[in-house]
Scaffold this active site. Structure first.
Site, short mmCIF file in Angstrom:
data_model
loop_
_atom_site.label_atom_id
_atom_site.label_comp_id
_atom_site.label_asym_id
_atom_site.label_seq_id
_atom_site.Cartn_x
_atom_site.Cartn_y
_atom_site.Cartn_z
N GLY C 119 0.83 -1.21 0.00
CA GLY C 119 0.00 0.00 0.00
C GLY C 119 0.86 1.25 0.00
O GLY C 119 0.44 2.30 -0.48
N HIS C 172 3.61 -10.64 -4.97
CA HIS C 172 2.86 -9.39 -5.18
C HIS C 172 3.74 -8.36 -5.88
O HIS C 172 3.33 -7.71 -6.84
CB HIS C 172 2.38 -8.86 -3.82
CG HIS C 172 1.88 -7.45 -3.85
ND1 HIS C 172 2.75 -6.36 -3.87
CD2 HIS C 172 0.62 -6.92 -3.88
CE1 HIS C 172 2.04 -5.24 -3.89
NE2 HIS C 172 0.75 -5.57 -3.90
N ASN C 173 4.94 -8.20 -5.41
CA ASN C 173 5.81 -7.17 -5.98
C ASN C 173 6.22 -7.52 -7.41
O ASN C 173 6.34 -6.64 -8.27
CB ASN C 173 7.06 -6.97 -5.10
CG ASN C 173 6.73 -6.17 -3.86
OD1 ASN C 173 5.58 -6.14 -3.40
ND2 ASN C 173 7.74 -5.53 -3.29
N GLU C 176 3.46 -6.52 -9.43
CA GLU C 176 3.44 -5.04 -9.47
C GLU C 176 4.37 -4.50 -10.55
O GLU C 176 4.01 -3.58 -11.29
CB GLU C 176 3.86 -4.55 -8.08
CG GLU C 176 4.01 -3.06 -7.91
CD GLU C 176 4.65 -2.77 -6.54
OE1 GLU C 176 4.03 -3.09 -5.51
OE2 GLU C 176 5.78 -2.22 -6.51
#
Lengths: 296, 296, 296, 296
Positions: C119, C172-173, C176
């Protein structure tokens, strides 16, 4: 020169043959007695143990390891170590990771040469390309042996300090993955495209004068000749991948982008069905390395 | 055999030289009079116009076009057409798009051969690889000329119907892009990596016996010898891209994935500009993570 | 609940704020006294040493580490360890490698929760997404704190055993990176393409109802609004890359192909340097084709 | 305002519903009488022929085409053309190629608006994102209708001259391919990786506050909830690809590298077995577009 050779599989036997043919003396050892007998049949002196081999080599031992990468190298070195001193030279001619080679060089009394060997079993007659890392004096001392195992004096060179030989070989293999996949893509488009082509003829024509001619392209031509232009029952399944993985891992550490080499490795991971390009790569690995061709 | 050659640039002159050397008669034409004189100096008969050339060739004309792809081919064909009939043969030896070749074959009275030519100016002595499409009788009729221009009888073949020659050449060039980029990636990792290597020595060693040996790798070796191992002032800017673009376009129509060839083309595009995409990513990292934005 | 927070940088301060706002007690420590004072200003009780903090927390300590990944985590844990027992819980809310988290969980008396936090500073008001690994009882015990730091009960979950939280955050990264690059490619084509477009308007229109709407696309819109549609002086240079590198490394070990995530990472590497690979291709095109070599 | 709507499939019916709900008058036509009856049931006035529709619309016609891209658009325009003059406006809300839209705009008396429509059937309640190209006066005149069909005034904008709307929509779809593949890669690694994860929980946690939250990620969450974390019998087969192909083709013409978008398209071409990432994409296309899910 007298050379001890440990590991008499397909590649080790070729080393024995080529070194004997060049007029050097070879003391050969393998855990498989039949392999030792084959080596004796081609002129080597067989040894029935590592200790017997080192005894026979006397002082200033020159030893060539041609055992599978990983634990077998460490096992052989552990057993050799008590017999080694600073005048001795050990060559690892296998596909070891360069960091293992640096560690092993640091851990032995002997001068340690890491020697990337390219050409595969198909190179038995022509000789190999040898990329050597380690102490300069040891490399120079062994030049007569390298001349014999390689295609000749042009076919080997000292790349640099310990690890440099296996480092260059690792990158060589990464490039090899990408070259094979590049040919595979081209032939896939020709196979799926809008003309009904004879891929053996295409490969033959390219091999005679085209910019993209190469040894791998000769192996493509051979594959189409032997399997048919549609590659018959050759499966879409590409095995292997360790040296390509190492190449990508090292490039990640160095911050160097390798999109083609990465993608070639990714194709192997993804190879679970009928990609014509990968079926070709499957067969090409037989062409130079006699890796088993998986078939449907 | 008597051959008319239209277009006496670098490649056309090589065609003239090789065909003359093989004992054939050549009538040569170019809009550049100096080029015609050079062709005459190597044994051709010069013509000062297309009409003069076709007059000289008489019946059963055999004509080799070696003009730049695109409009110049159509212009030459338009001017030739009134002189052509069904016994004549026209060869387009340039890098035309295969669909143009099909269209031109349909639009001429003559038998039309599309001939992909690989080997570049560097192929002057060895001869070229020729991929030919079009009517079988015309291909067979011209075999003596193809023998002369190619490396020999192995260096040319009829790929199939009209367009097949330029189709195979198009794919050849796509593969060529990927092979060059694959070598480039390998040498980049070696250059940026953890050993201080002599890249000319690496290339030379690989060219002698390694799996990845090839003519392009010989050109890498030459490049390092002539420019230095760091490539001196050679820029990160790759020009060209039309045949690679065609290859990808055709693969899109055929639904064939070509990730390596595409990526090689994308690298060329990327070498010519800042990437807007990366500038946006730079800024987005500030957007969510307040990472510092690097600015020009 | 009483929570100790170690590390009061941008992210740590947000944790303090959100946990205090939810009505919990916070004991805050940082080596930077000014940071401690800021935390006190928002309702935390400041500690002037780790020892003071642990004293204040008493039995059944709950401690949130928000220090930079790597050595600082180990340093804090080493100092904490003598005060920890099996009733205590330590959370690592940073971007640690999952293997480090497994090692740390094994090495402490306390229950250890690895907590991937997504976030960014921009999430201060909305709350974060928290991916937690480690013992179920510890996760459940800390749910009130996770409710406060996350967007609410939906914004956190236990992914699995030790390491699972940082593992999911690592992936997740990687995703991203690829999402950002994908938007970047689209906007690059729009910027370079054949219409003169207002990219802020494009992003705004997409963010209202389009399939590709997302928070990152809102950040694109913000970037164009703040920097202009041509991104002004924002450089073609993307920093960062460690978590993306970890993602690719793990995928190599798992044999999972990640071409988009890999390519996104490669773009970052490529944005930082001239590409040697393309310089070689530039020179090779001269080698076979005598194309002009562009030089710097 | 009075709007004629031609084409009452799933998307056309949504247009009718939203425009009627906003208080405008709709005259609806489709070759399928049942579709016309459904439109009448939601407040439209049905027409039993295009001619009846244009009669009913009178002067200053505003007509929305929602027919499949390609020949049906040309067929409808051909039939409409005799009734159209320069005061009329025709909107093409489908997925036409931008070059077709430019050609159609040039070929009609009416003002022609090309309108890229994103959001899919799932956007029926929220409204769509509308990217519009064509004359400014026509766009402004139709704003009340766009307000109704879009999410509201923020959900539509005029991108530029004729073709700009479909151009931006084309690029939108290219980005969409890459976003889906990027999520697919991440979830593939999680599924194949070293933890036993609940992918629905992962997606849900990410959707609440994580940097990568998006509508497509909500559709991932939905997919895992409905199909199970292993996606059950969802096949590794991704259909579609025309707009992604157009995006890559345009980028080739512009010399813009799109490695992620290209690779996403290539994955579709390659999708013939069990790539988890592609199974997810297969299912996601159902999520937003109600495309049939191919199952094993």
């Amino acid at each position: 020169m007298e050379l001890g050779v440990i590991g008499l599989g397909r590649m080790g036997q070729i080393v024995v043959d080529r070194v004997c043919s060049a007029g050097h003396d070879v003391v050969a050892f393998d855990v498989d007695e039949a392999a030792v007998e084959r080596a004796e049949a081609t002129g080597a002196s067989g040894a029935d143990s590592l200790a017997a081999m080192t005894d026979q080599l006397g002082a200033e031992k020159r030893i060539w390891l041609m055992v599978p990468a990983g634990d077998p190298v460490d096992a052989a070195l552990d057993e050799l170590e008590p017999s080694l001193d600073t005048h001795d030279i050990v060559v690892d001619g296998g596909n070891s990771h360069f960091e293992d080679s640096v560690r092993r060089a640091d851990g032995t009394e002997a001068a340690y040469l890491d020697c990337g060997t390219s050409g595969g079993p198909a190179g038995a007659e022509l000789g190999f390309s040898l990329m050597v890392g380690g102490p300069a004096w040891a490399y120079e001392e062994l030049e007569p042996v390298f001349d014999a195992v390689a295609t000749g004096p042009q076919g080997h060179d000292r790349m640099g300090e310990s690890g440099a030989g296996h480092y260059v070989k690792m990158v060589h293999n990464g490039v090899e993955y990408a070259l094979m996949q590049a040919y595979g893509e081209g032939f896939e488009l020709l196979q799926e495209g809008r003309y009904d082509l004879d891929l053996e003829s295409v490969a033959k024509t390219w091999n005679n004068g085209a910019v993209i001619r190469s040894w791998l392209l000769e192996l493509c031509e051979e594959a189409f000749r032997e399997e048919g232009g549609d590659l018959g029952d050759v499966a879409d399944h590409v095995a292997g991948g360790s040296t390509g993985t190492w190449t990508v891992q090292e490039a990640l550490e160095q911050g160097v982008p390798l999109p083609l080499i990465y993608q070639s490795l990714a194709e192997r991971f993804a190879s679970r069905n009928d990609r014509f390009s990968r079926r070709l790569v499957n067969r090409l690995r037989y062409g130079f390395g006699r890796h088993e061709v998986r078939r449907t």
